[in-house]
Write a protein that holds these residues in place. Structure first.
Motif, PDB file in Angstrom:
ATOM      1  N   CYS A  29      14.543  -8.805   5.418  1.00 18.37           N
ATOM      2  CA  CYS A  29      14.455  -8.857   3.962  1.00 18.37           C
ATOM      3  C   CYS A  29      14.796 -10.248   3.445  1.00 18.37           C
ATOM      4  O   CYS A  29      15.900 -10.742   3.667  1.00 18.37           O
ATOM      5  N   PRO A  31      15.314 -11.442   0.324  1.00 16.67           N
ATOM      6  CA  PRO A  31      16.339 -11.680  -0.701  1.00 16.67           C
ATOM      7  C   PRO A  31      17.695 -12.121  -0.108  1.00 16.67           C
ATOM      8  O   PRO A  31      18.506 -12.743  -0.781  1.00 16.67           O
ATOM      9  N   LYS A  32      17.937 -11.764   1.171  1.00 13.10           N
ATOM     10  CA  LYS A  32      19.056 -12.339   1.917  1.00 13.10           C
ATOM     11  C   LYS A  32      20.429 -12.083   1.297  1.00 13.10           C
ATOM     12  O   LYS A  32      21.254 -13.009   1.226  1.00 13.10           O
ATOM     13  N   CYS A  33      20.646 -10.884   0.803  1.00 11.72           N
ATOM     14  CA  CYS A  33      21.937 -10.598   0.155  1.00 11.72           C
ATOM     15  C   CYS A  33      23.081 -10.707   1.172  1.00 11.72           C
ATOM     16  O   CYS A  33      22.963 -10.202   2.298  1.00 11.72           O
ATOM     17  N   TYR A  35      25.893  -9.230   1.231  1.00 10.02           N
ATOM     18  CA  TYR A  35      26.583  -7.971   1.522  1.00 10.02           C
ATOM     19  C   TYR A  35      25.670  -6.958   2.222  1.00 10.02           C
ATOM     20  O   TYR A  35      26.045  -5.804   2.413  1.00 10.02           O
ATOM     21  N   CYS A  36      24.478  -7.373   2.588  1.00 13.00           N
ATOM     22  CA  CYS A  36      23.484  -6.423   3.109  1.00 13.00           C
ATOM     23  C   CYS A  36      23.926  -5.801   4.438  1.00 13.00           C
ATOM     24  O   CYS A  36      24.070  -6.513   5.436  1.00 13.00           O
ATOM     25  N   TRP A  51      19.652 -13.248   9.428  1.00 13.24           N
ATOM     26  CA  TRP A  51      19.203 -12.198   8.513  1.00 13.24           C
ATOM     27  C   TRP A  51      18.593 -12.847   7.263  1.00 13.24           C
ATOM     28  O   TRP A  51      19.183 -13.761   6.681  1.00 13.24           O
ATOM     29  N   GLY A  84      15.375  -2.975   4.331  1.00 15.53           N
ATOM     30  CA  GLY A  84      14.591  -4.086   3.778  1.00 15.53           C
ATOM     31  C   GLY A  84      14.008  -3.610   2.465  1.00 15.53           C
ATOM     32  O   GLY A  84      13.522  -2.476   2.393  1.00 15.53           O
ATOM     33  N   ASP A  85      14.073  -4.445   1.443  1.00 14.27           N
ATOM     34  CA  ASP A  85      13.540  -4.045   0.141  1.00 14.27           C
ATOM     35  C   ASP A  85      12.021  -3.866   0.260  1.00 14.27           C
ATOM     36  O   ASP A  85      11.311  -4.796   0.647  1.00 14.27           O
ATOM     37  N   LYS A 116      15.428  -4.374  -5.795  1.00 14.86           N
ATOM     38  CA  LYS A 116      16.006  -5.404  -6.677  1.00 14.86           C
ATOM     39  C   LYS A 116      14.875  -6.281  -7.196  1.00 14.86           C
ATOM     40  O   LYS A 116      15.121  -7.374  -7.673  1.00 14.86           O
TER      41      LYS A 116
HETATM   42  S1  SF4 Z   1      17.718  -4.817   2.019  1.00  7.70           S
HETATM   43 FE1  SF4 Z   1      18.528  -4.887  -0.067  1.00  7.70          FE
HETATM   44  S2  SF4 Z   1      20.633  -5.630   0.202  1.00  7.70           S
HETATM   45 FE2  SF4 Z   1      19.496  -6.138   2.073  1.00  7.70          FE
HETATM   46  S3  SF4 Z   1      18.739  -8.245   1.754  1.00  7.70           S
HETATM   47 FE3  SF4 Z   1      17.141  -6.803   1.103  1.00  7.70          FE
HETATM   48  S4  SF4 Z   1      17.451  -6.553  -1.092  1.00  7.70           S
HETATM   49 FE4  SF4 Z   1      19.305  -7.420  -0.258  1.00  7.70          FE
END
Ligand code: SF4
Length: 257
Positions: A29, A31-33, A35-36, A51, A84-85, A116
């Protein structure tokens, strides 16, 4: 640099406690959050990239889903997506989540989406056709600086709130995932108050609140990316989280809060 792998999958609907099934067209994913929790997939899939720097695209997703739908009958609830979003930026090119969502809804399944990404607005034409789908957006913090650190490549929180509003205007059912509540960062009264104020006018079906899903890789990602002035807060977070008894006490206080 992003590594994209186009792979064939054998199964798309996987049994889960998040609904009856989860469905992921992508593993990884962008967006690379920080806290994921899904970053455990990096090790599981033996990917050398960090990641957020790889995405596996299940290129035969629709074909596999069609076959699975011959065997699995509704009513069943499907959660999109868990590792993964489903509406991360690559979805604009591949359109796999859109196609699978359509297949599920046309077959009579209930679908709960969590994203998101404001890219989901592209698929409002599908969402408006069915009453069995509910669109969820994650709201973590209204603090723009903190959001940039925690979710560097996701849609902004304002874009997510606007998406929810637009969905409601089209009579699409909506919900909010408020979290994760990260000790010292997003679990503060001021952060919670700001979020509740922002979502007050929305006619949400539900609000789901959760703590940080504790994994060693998550603590490490936070430690590596936080600024020096946030390092003290990270140490407090670490102190609260690392001992199971202390984390249980913290969780109880958080529930009261
Ligand atoms: S799966 Fe969700 S929390 Fe994880 S990186 Fe993607 S958007 Fe962010």
């Amino acid at each position: 640099m992003l590594t994209i792998r186009q792979l064939s999958c054998k199964s798309l609907l996987n049994k889960s406690t998040l609904g009856d099934f989860t469905l992921n067209c992508y593993v990884g994913c962008t967006p690379k959050c920080l806290y994921c929790y899904a970053r455990y997939m990096k090790k599981f899939k033996e990917r050398p990239e960090e990641w957020g720097d790889f995405v596996d695209v299940k290129i035969n997703a629709c074909e596999v889903l069609r076959k699975q739908l011959e065997r699995i009958k509704p009513p069943k609830e499907v959660f999109m997506s868990s590792v993964g979003d489903g509406w991360q930026p690559l979805e604009a090119r591949y359109k796999l989540s859109r196609a699978c969502l359509k297949l599920l809804l046309e077959a009579g399944f209930e679908v709960s989406i969590l994203t998101k990404s404001s890219l989901i607005q592209r698929d409002f034409d599908v969402l408006t056709r069915f009453k069995t789908v509910c669109l969820g957006m994650t709201i973590t913090t209204l603090d723009k600086e903190l959001q940039k650190v925690l979710e560097p490549y996701a849609s902004t929180v304002q874009e997510r709130l606007d998406t929810l509003k637009k969905a409601q205007d089209k009579r699409i059912k909506t919900w909010v995932f408020l979290g994760p509540l990260i000790p010292e960062f997003t679990d503060t009264y001021s952060n919670l108050e700001a979020i509740f104020k922002a979502i007050k006018g929305l006619n949400l079906d539900s609000i789901y609140i959760d703590r940080l899903n504790l994994r060693w890789q998550v603590l490490e990602a936070l430690r590596k990316s936080l600024s020096k002035q946030d390092y003290l807060k990270w140490r407090l977070l670490f102190y609260k989280c690392i001992n199971p008894q202390r984390y249980a006490e913290y969780s109880q206080q958080l529930r009261k809060k």
